[in-house]
Design a protein around this motif. Structure first.
Motif, short mmCIF file in Angstrom:
data_model
loop_
_atom_site.label_atom_id
_atom_site.label_comp_id
_atom_site.label_asym_id
_atom_site.label_seq_id
_atom_site.Cartn_x
_atom_site.Cartn_y
_atom_site.Cartn_z
N GLU A 48 0.83 -1.20 0.00
CA GLU A 48 0.00 0.00 0.00
C GLU A 48 0.87 1.26 0.00
O GLU A 48 0.54 2.26 -0.65
N HIS A 49 1.97 1.20 0.74
CA HIS A 49 2.90 2.34 0.79
C HIS A 49 3.48 2.62 -0.60
O HIS A 49 3.53 3.78 -1.04
N MET A 50 3.90 1.57 -1.30
CA MET A 50 4.47 1.74 -2.64
C MET A 50 3.42 2.26 -3.62
O MET A 50 3.71 3.10 -4.47
N LEU A 51 2.18 1.78 -3.49
CA LEU A 51 1.12 2.27 -4.37
C LEU A 51 0.83 3.75 -4.12
O LEU A 51 0.57 4.52 -5.06
N SER A 52 0.90 4.15 -2.85
CA SER A 52 0.69 5.56 -2.52
C SER A 52 1.79 6.42 -3.11
O SER A 52 1.53 7.50 -3.68
N LEU A 53 3.03 5.97 -3.01
CA LEU A 53 4.15 6.71 -3.58
C LEU A 53 4.06 6.78 -5.10
O LEU A 53 4.33 7.82 -5.71
N ALA A 54 3.67 5.66 -5.71
CA ALA A 54 3.52 5.65 -7.16
C ALA A 54 2.43 6.62 -7.60
O ALA A 54 2.56 7.31 -8.62
N GLY A 55 1.36 6.70 -6.81
CA GLY A 55 0.29 7.64 -7.13
C GLY A 55 0.77 9.08 -7.05
O GLY A 55 0.42 9.92 -7.89
N LEU A 56 1.56 9.39 -6.02
CA LEU A 56 2.12 10.74 -5.87
C LEU A 56 3.02 11.07 -7.06
O LEU A 56 2.95 12.17 -7.63
N LEU A 57 3.84 10.12 -7.45
CA LEU A 57 4.74 10.32 -8.58
C LEU A 57 3.95 10.50 -9.87
O LEU A 57 4.27 11.36 -10.71
N ALA A 58 2.89 9.71 -10.06
CA ALA A 58 2.08 9.80 -11.27
C ALA A 58 1.42 11.17 -11.40
O ALA A 58 1.33 11.74 -12.50
N ARG A 59 0.95 11.70 -10.27
CA ARG A 59 0.26 13.00 -10.30
C ARG A 59 1.20 14.15 -10.69
O ARG A 59 0.76 15.16 -11.23
N HIS A 60 2.48 13.95 -10.42
CA HIS A 60 3.41 15.06 -10.64
C HIS A 60 4.55 14.69 -11.58
O HIS A 60 5.60 15.34 -11.59
N VAL A 61 4.32 13.69 -12.41
CA VAL A 61 5.38 13.22 -13.31
C VAL A 61 5.77 14.29 -14.32
O VAL A 61 6.89 14.29 -14.85
N SER A 62 4.87 15.24 -14.58
CA SER A 62 5.18 16.30 -15.55
C SER A 62 6.30 17.21 -15.08
O SER A 62 6.84 17.99 -15.87
N LEU A 63 6.68 17.14 -13.80
CA LEU A 63 7.80 17.95 -13.31
C LEU A 63 9.14 17.46 -13.84
O LEU A 63 10.10 18.22 -13.90
N PHE A 64 9.19 16.19 -14.23
CA PHE A 64 10.47 15.55 -14.50
C PHE A 64 10.83 15.51 -15.98
O PHE A 64 9.97 15.46 -16.85
N ARG A 65 12.13 15.51 -16.22
CA ARG A 65 12.65 15.20 -17.55
C ARG A 65 13.85 14.28 -17.38
O ARG A 65 14.49 14.25 -16.31
N ASN A 84 9.33 11.25 5.28
CA ASN A 84 8.19 12.02 4.76
C ASN A 84 7.74 11.45 3.42
O ASN A 84 8.26 11.83 2.36
N PRO A 85 6.74 10.58 3.41
CA PRO A 85 6.25 10.00 2.15
C PRO A 85 5.34 10.95 1.37
O PRO A 85 4.88 10.59 0.28
N ARG A 86 5.08 12.14 1.89
CA ARG A 86 4.22 13.10 1.19
C ARG A 86 5.00 13.98 0.21
O ARG A 86 4.41 14.76 -0.52
N ALA A 87 6.32 13.87 0.22
CA ALA A 87 7.15 14.64 -0.71
C ALA A 87 7.78 13.70 -1.73
O ALA A 87 7.84 12.48 -1.54
N LEU A 88 8.22 14.28 -2.84
CA LEU A 88 8.94 13.54 -3.86
C LEU A 88 10.44 13.73 -3.61
O LEU A 88 10.92 14.87 -3.55
#
Length: 298
Positions: free
Chosen positions: A5-22, A152-156
């Motif tokens: 569940e922790h990994m899925l939560s992190l993946a969701g956070l990353l998916a929501r903000h993936v546009s930040l990355f290159r 802090n799992p709420r940050a990237l």
């Protein structure tokens, strides 16, 4: 929460903000692949670790800062010794960004270390501004970033080199750079129009008593803050600055951690280190300059 569940939560956070990355290799846009990896269109793949961070620094070499140093920094940061600085930094940023509940504030801590400062900043700004904060921490050190991600799992969090930054142009409203080297060209590229860079540098009396105890008359001062400010102003001509200086009594239980968290002790005479650790109390000066300026795209 289970590990899955922790990994899925992190993946969701990353998916929501993936546009930040290159991609740090080819500069192409990134997408989330297999719920736990960042991948670019050229096929470069970067996995989300089990500890909750992404390693975006190809061919990285082991750094000189180890997990014991970051554990010491986490203890010192969590014990309130930097609160006087952080409160002023929070105020500087909050003065420039008002409440806009519909518009998240994106914040990058460049040189985030073990993450304490960014985590405190995220919580404070969300509370004060009543808006979501997209917090991203980047550092060269894998042990530091791993410690940050666990806390802090709420940050990237990502291992990254600011000389080859893995973020898209104009991605951040705020960049903080606390007691860490700068790359002003990258900072300007990464800031959105009207975005702010806030940099913290040591003042001339920072940890003065520690320096004098360990090295006596041979104690070296940090780089002249005036030169740092002049360089900052070359890139951010509207620069403002504020000095933050205070003294506090260091708990004897924290003396060893203070020594571990700073390179000051690395070349100190062993006898002086032993004498310091035997002290029943120790008063310390914290002295900083906060430099800040806004970036406007012409």
């Amino acid at each position: 929460m289970s590990k899955k569940e922790h990994m899925l939560s992190l993946a969701g956070l990353l998916a929501r903000h993936v546009s930040l990355f290159r991609c740090p290799v080819c500069g192409m846009a990134m997408n989330l692949a297999n719920e736990r990896s960042l991948s670019c269109t050229s096929g470069h793949l970067f996995d989300l670790s089990r500890d909750g961070y992404v390693h975006l620094m190809p061919n990285a070499k082991p750094g000189k800062y180890d997990k014991e140093l970051f554990a010491a920094r986490k203890l010192i940061n969590g014990s309130g010794y930097f609160n006087g600085l952080l409160e002023e930094l929070f105020a500087v940023i909050a003065e420039h960004f008002g409440p806009e509940p519909a518009a998240p504030l994106s914040v990058l801590d460049a040189g985030c270390g073990e993450g304490s400062h960014l985590s405190a900043l995220q919580a404070h700004l969300e509370s004060r501004l009543h808006r979501d904060v997209i917090a991203v921490g980047a550092d060269l050190s894998k042990p530091g970033v791993r410690t940050a991600a666990k806390g802090n799992p709420r940050a990237l969090w990502c291992v990254a080199d600011l000389a080859r930054s893995p973020f898209q142009d104009e991605s951040f409203d705020v960049i903080t750079n606390i007691l860490s080297p700068s790359n002003y060209g990258e900072f300007r590229r990464l800031l959105a129009n009207g975005g702010m860079l806030a940099k913290v540098v040591p003042g001339p009396e920072y940890l003065r008593e520690l320096r004098q105890f360990l090295y006596g008359r041979q104690a070296r001062r940090d780089k002249d803050p005036e030169r740092t400010a002049a360089l900052f102003a070359e890139h951010f001509p509207d620069m403002e600055e504020r000095r933050v200086r205070y003294e506090t009594l260091l708990d004897p239980r924290h003396l060893e951690a203070m020594l571990r968290m700073t390179p000051l002790s690395w070349h100190a005479p062993e006898e002086q280190v032993r004498r310091l650790l035997a002290q029943s109390s120790f008063r310390m000066t914290f002295d900083f300059y906060i430099l800040w300026g806004k970036h406007f795209i012409k």
